[in-house]
Design an enzyme around this catalytic site. Structure first.
Site, PDB file in Angstrom:
ATOM      1  CB  THR A 105      -0.948   0.013   1.213  1.00  0.00           C
ATOM      2  OG1 THR A 105      -1.650  -1.227   1.274  1.00  0.00           O
ATOM      3  CG2 THR A 105      -1.955   1.135   1.100  1.00  0.00           C
ATOM      4  CG  ASP A 106       3.836   2.628   3.086  1.00  0.00           C
ATOM      5  OD1 ASP A 106       3.640   3.845   3.186  1.00  0.00           O
ATOM      6  OD2 ASP A 106       3.871   1.870   4.062  1.00  0.00           O
TER       7      ASP A 106
END
Length: 402
Positions: A179-180
């Protein structure tokens, strides 16, 4: 992976200067991507401490445990400037610096940028054409704005963890902070688009994005399914919720990925692995039928594949025109000469043993091998872009602002 320009040509973001207040992963991944496209990245760090990930080791790439391999992977080719912007003198220097920058990016907690005069309105007063980007965990407003925005928290809150892991096991986080990474790439795309507008109009803009929004976006197909069926998606391990067979299966000495993406492949797969008995059941001739009998099909396929060694089975499947790949370790991939032939790794004379991944593919060479020490470029950058003289530098350095 994007091979943007052939070697020797001007990089697409050459001449773009980015003031980078980000740390950890999403922001540094974004600015690493921009750096490989030719942007000059001025990384603002805390004097004497720097980005938190500098200490995320072992392994470290230096002999003093000051630069972790994690930090090196995300901050190559950037210039480190150490400024204490909690001090008004540090903020004044940054305002002078932003007048010569095209982009400012930060991933502070909500409210921090405004507190220290690093918000878009304040910076635009010094440079009307500046593009600013804020990355947060859950956005700048709303009931979740104050939540700690780490990868695992966002994966849990968004539902990503609920669909990740083995079928009968516990929810699991991704093996890497996907997600980062996805947020960093999304932010980079938005920044590049905003730069085009700023250059044509002379007016900058503000971009606000979050890990939570990215997580919701990558769950798009499941969001659509839930909205239509009302059913809660489950975990499938390496397998697929609506295609059978499709995933990882055991071999005599490892695991192999295979499956059928259409019904024409089903008979070929069965014959190739010696599971012809499955062809006697007409219901299994369609994917819908195989999904309804998932356990039976996957068990039978696993029994058949486990009689082969991985290399042998992979070759047989590929020869038959089927989906096939061994499940390898990261070390296996790094040691594979074929990976190196793609030109996706980066080396530096500074740390000969360090191997890092290039985000923009082969042919893009913007000198992004250097890994900076904390504050290594403070004097030069502030002299060139903020008009800082030696006497003023010495005074600010003596009191810890630099």
């Amino acid at each position: 992976m994007i091979a943007v320009v052939p070697s020797g040509h001007e990089l697409p973001l050459a001449g773009v200067r980015v003031l980078d207040f980000t740390r950890i992963l999403s922001g540094p991944y974004c600015t690493q991507f921009l750096a490989e496209l030719g942007a000059e990245i001025i990384k603002i760090e805390r004097p004497g401490v720097g980005d938190d990930t500098r200490s995320w080791g072992p392994p470290f790439i230096d002999g003093d445990d000051q630069i972790s391999a994690y930090f090196a992977a995300l901050n190559r080719g950037k210039f480190s400037v150490a400024i204490d912007f909690t001090d008004s003198r540090g903020r004044e220097l940054l305002h002078r610096l932003v007048a010569h920058c095209d982009v400012v990016i930060e991933n502070f907690r909500p409210g921090v940028a405004e507190r220290y005069g690093l918000d878009h309105a304040t910076l635009a007063a010094h440079n009307p054409a500046v593009v600013t980007c804020a990355i947060s965990g859950f956005g700048r407003s709303g009931p979740y704005a104050g939540y700690p925005g780490t990868e695992i928290v966002v994966e849990g809150m968004s539902g990503l963890m609920s669909v990740t892991g083995s079928r009968n096991g516990e929810p699991a986080r991704f093996g890497i902070a996907m997600t980062d990474i996805a947020t960093g790439l999304t932010a980079a795309g938005q920044i590049i688009a905003a730069l085009g507008v700023a250059r044509s109009t002379g007016s900058g803009t503000h971009i606000d994005t979050s890990l939570y929004e990215t997580a919701v976006g990558v769950l798009g197909t499941l969001v659509a399914s839930v909205s239509v069926s009302g059913e809660v998606p489950g975990r499938w391990g390496s397998h697929h919720p609506s295609i059978v067979p499709y995933g990882g299966f055991p071999t005599a000495d490892g695991d192999v990925i295979t499956g059928t993406v259409n019904d024409r492949m089903w008979p070929t797969l069965c014959r190739t692995i010696g599971a012809e008995h499955l062809l006697d059941d007409p219901e299994l001739s369609t994917n819908a039928g195989r999904v309804r009998q998932r356990d039976r099909v996957e068990t039978a396929i696993a029994e058949a594949t486990s009689r082969f060694k991985t290399e042998e089975l992979t070759a047989l499947l590929l020869e038959a025109g089927l989906l096939a790949a061994p499940i390898r370790t990261v070390a296996d991939m790094v040691d594979d000469p074929a990976t190196h032939e793609l030109g996706v790794f980066n080396r530096t004379d500074q740390y000969p043993g360090l191997l890092t991944s290039r985000l923009t593919g082969p042919g893009v060479d913007s000198g992004t091998g250097r890994v900076p020490e904390v504050g290594a470029d403070t004097a030069r950058v502030l002299a060139e872009h903020a008009g800082l003289g030696q006497e003023e530098f010495d005074q600010l350095h003596a009191v810890g602002v630099l």
